[in-house]
Design a protein around this motif. Structure first.
Motif, short mmCIF file in Angstrom:
data_model
loop_
_atom_site.label_atom_id
_atom_site.label_comp_id
_atom_site.label_asym_id
_atom_site.label_seq_id
_atom_site.Cartn_x
_atom_site.Cartn_y
_atom_site.Cartn_z
N ASN A 86 0.80 -1.22 0.00
CA ASN A 86 0.00 0.00 0.00
C ASN A 86 0.84 1.27 0.00
OD1 ASN A 86 -2.32 -1.56 -0.02
ND2 ASN A 86 -2.38 -1.66 2.21
N ASN A 87 1.96 1.24 -0.71
CA ASN A 87 2.84 2.41 -0.83
C ASN A 87 2.66 3.07 -2.19
OD1 ASN A 87 3.96 1.81 1.62
ND2 ASN A 87 5.91 1.11 0.82
N VAL A 88 2.64 4.39 -2.17
CA VAL A 88 2.75 5.15 -3.40
C VAL A 88 4.20 5.63 -3.42
CG1 VAL A 88 2.00 7.15 -4.71
CG2 VAL A 88 0.33 5.83 -3.39
N CYS A 89 4.98 5.04 -4.30
CA CYS A 89 6.40 5.39 -4.40
C CYS A 89 6.56 6.59 -5.32
CB CYS A 89 7.21 4.22 -4.94
SG CYS A 89 7.23 2.80 -3.83
N ALA A 90 7.25 7.59 -4.83
CA ALA A 90 7.54 8.80 -5.61
C ALA A 90 8.56 8.46 -6.70
CB ALA A 90 8.07 9.89 -4.70
N PRO A 91 8.67 9.31 -7.71
CA PRO A 91 9.69 9.08 -8.74
C PRO A 91 11.08 8.95 -8.11
CG PRO A 91 8.17 10.78 -9.46
CD PRO A 91 7.85 10.49 -8.02
N HIS A 92 11.80 7.91 -8.54
CA HIS A 92 13.13 7.66 -8.01
C HIS A 92 13.91 6.77 -8.96
CE1 HIS A 92 10.96 4.05 -6.76
NE2 HIS A 92 12.14 3.44 -6.67
N LYS A 93 15.21 6.68 -8.72
CA LYS A 93 16.08 5.75 -9.41
C LYS A 93 16.73 4.91 -8.31
CE LYS A 93 17.07 8.91 -13.20
NZ LYS A 93 18.12 9.64 -13.93
N ASP A 94 16.82 3.61 -8.53
CA ASP A 94 17.39 2.73 -7.51
C ASP A 94 18.89 2.92 -7.40
OD1 ASP A 94 14.86 1.68 -7.04
OD2 ASP A 94 15.14 0.07 -8.49
N LYS A 95 19.37 2.86 -6.18
CA LYS A 95 20.80 2.92 -5.90
C LYS A 95 21.19 1.57 -5.32
CE LYS A 95 20.53 7.77 -4.76
NZ LYS A 95 20.56 8.73 -3.68
N GLY A 96 22.31 1.07 -5.70
CA GLY A 96 22.78 -0.18 -5.13
C GLY A 96 22.27 -1.43 -5.82
N ASN A 97 21.45 -1.27 -6.86
CA ASN A 97 21.01 -2.43 -7.64
C ASN A 97 22.02 -2.70 -8.74
OD1 ASN A 97 18.77 -1.88 -6.06
ND2 ASN A 97 17.31 -2.29 -7.69
N LEU A 98 22.20 -3.96 -9.06
CA LEU A 98 23.17 -4.36 -10.07
C LEU A 98 22.41 -5.02 -11.22
CD1 LEU A 98 26.23 -4.84 -10.74
CD2 LEU A 98 25.97 -7.06 -9.64
N GLY A 99 22.50 -4.45 -12.40
CA GLY A 99 21.83 -5.03 -13.56
C GLY A 99 20.32 -4.84 -13.50
N ALA A 100 19.61 -5.79 -14.07
CA ALA A 100 18.15 -5.71 -14.20
C ALA A 100 17.44 -5.91 -12.86
CB ALA A 100 17.67 -6.76 -15.19
N SER A 101 16.25 -5.35 -12.78
CA SER A 101 15.32 -5.58 -11.67
C SER A 101 14.05 -6.15 -12.28
CB SER A 101 14.98 -4.27 -10.95
OG SER A 101 16.12 -3.69 -10.37
N MET A 102 13.25 -6.82 -11.46
CA MET A 102 11.96 -7.31 -11.94
C MET A 102 10.90 -6.93 -10.92
SD MET A 102 10.50 -11.08 -12.89
CE MET A 102 10.06 -11.44 -11.21
N ILE A 103 9.78 -6.38 -11.38
CA ILE A 103 8.68 -6.00 -10.52
C ILE A 103 7.43 -6.80 -10.89
CG2 ILE A 103 7.97 -4.08 -12.00
CD1 ILE A 103 7.17 -2.59 -9.37
N ILE A 104 6.64 -7.06 -9.88
CA ILE A 104 5.32 -7.68 -10.05
C ILE A 104 4.41 -7.03 -9.00
CG2 ILE A 104 5.84 -9.63 -8.51
CD1 ILE A 104 3.77 -10.01 -11.63
N THR A 105 3.17 -6.75 -9.37
CA THR A 105 2.23 -6.18 -8.40
C THR A 105 1.00 -7.08 -8.32
OG1 THR A 105 1.16 -4.80 -10.09
CG2 THR A 105 2.98 -3.81 -8.85
N GLY A 106 0.25 -6.90 -7.25
CA GLY A 106 -0.97 -7.66 -7.07
C GLY A 106 -1.83 -7.04 -5.99
N GLY A 107 -2.95 -7.66 -5.76
CA GLY A 107 -3.90 -7.17 -4.76
C GLY A 107 -5.20 -6.75 -5.42
N ASP A 108 -6.08 -6.19 -4.59
CA ASP A 108 -7.39 -5.74 -5.04
C ASP A 108 -7.38 -4.21 -5.04
OD1 ASP A 108 -10.03 -5.57 -5.74
OD2 ASP A 108 -10.80 -6.14 -3.77
N TYR A 109 -7.01 -3.62 -6.16
CA TYR A 109 -6.86 -2.17 -6.22
C TYR A 109 -7.26 -1.64 -7.60
CZ TYR A 109 -2.48 -3.12 -8.73
OH TYR A 109 -1.55 -3.56 -9.64
N GLU A 110 -7.51 -0.33 -7.63
CA GLU A 110 -7.76 0.38 -8.88
C GLU A 110 -6.74 1.49 -8.99
OE1 GLU A 110 -11.76 1.71 -9.44
OE2 GLU A 110 -12.57 -0.09 -8.49
N GLY A 111 -6.23 1.74 -10.20
CA GLY A 111 -5.19 2.74 -10.39
C GLY A 111 -3.84 2.09 -10.12
N GLY A 112 -2.89 2.86 -9.58
CA GLY A 112 -1.61 2.31 -9.15
C GLY A 112 -0.70 1.82 -10.26
N SER A 113 -0.82 2.36 -11.46
CA SER A 113 0.04 1.90 -12.56
C SER A 113 1.51 2.08 -12.21
CB SER A 113 -0.23 2.72 -13.83
OG SER A 113 -1.48 2.40 -14.35
#
Length: 187
Positions: free
Chosen positions: A85-112
């Motif tokens: 249930n977080n709305v993450c502000a615009p950011h760039k990840d620090k400390g990540n190496l290479g690709a990341s993968m995201i997946i979302t779920g839950g019962d929500y509307e919006g949140g693209s």
């Protein structure tokens, strides 16, 4: 509510039935989130990356996340960040190496999920992306979770504690799977 695909049911059950703690940084809330697997210390320059205590504290969730990640993530990963249930502000990840993968779920509307201003549907649809590009999520109504799988970049001062190719973004192994680094059974 949208139908939850079978592969995501256990993680969805765990993330919609209990809340992770609110994390604060410099007195400000970063929302309900936690990291599993390997993580950098909050002040990453003070200590080397470590095996996260959340792996034991939330062991049922950690094992479900590993099962899911091993099934859907096309690369080896060291860390898993979970947001509830977080709305993450615009950011760039620090400390990540290479690709990341995201997946979302839950019962929500919006949140693209937004990647440099482009909305992408990640609800039960894994997306591999470059976390060094600006990204965020739009506001939403309901219950929403996101999971990000990624490799940690090890600072040069700590490299002598890890295998030689630890900072190779194309490495095919995870710190979580290295016997000398895995402490899941030891803690």
């Amino acid at each position: 509510m949208d139908e939850v695909p079978e592969l995501f049911k256990e993680v969805n059950r765990l993330l919609t039935s209990r809340l992770l703690p609110v994390i604060k940084y410099k007195g400000k809330s970063k929302g309900r989130r936690n990291t599993f697997g390997w993580t950098n210390w909050m002040m990453k320059y003070a200590r080397p990356p470590h095996w996260c205590s959340n792996n034991l504290k939330y062991s049922e969730l950690y094992l479900a996340l590993r099962h899911l990640g091993d099934a859907i993530c096309p690369f080896a990963y060291d860390s898993i960040t979970v947001n509830q249930n977080n709305v993450c502000a615009p950011h760039k990840d620090k400390g990540n190496l290479g690709a990341s993968m995201i997946i979302t779920g839950g019962d929500y509307e919006g949140g693209s999920f937004m990647l440099e201003g482009e909305p992408i549907d990640t609800r039960y649809r894994p997306l591999v992306f470059d976390g060094h590009r600006e990204h965020w999520n739009e506001p939403f109504i309901g219950t929403r979770w996101s999971i990000i799988f990624f490799k940690l970049e090890i600072l040069p001062k700590w490299l002598d504690r890890f295998p030689a190719d630890v900072n190779d973004p194309n490495r095919e192994w995870s710190l979580m799977d290295q016997p000398e680094h895995s402490k899941f059974d030891a803690e």
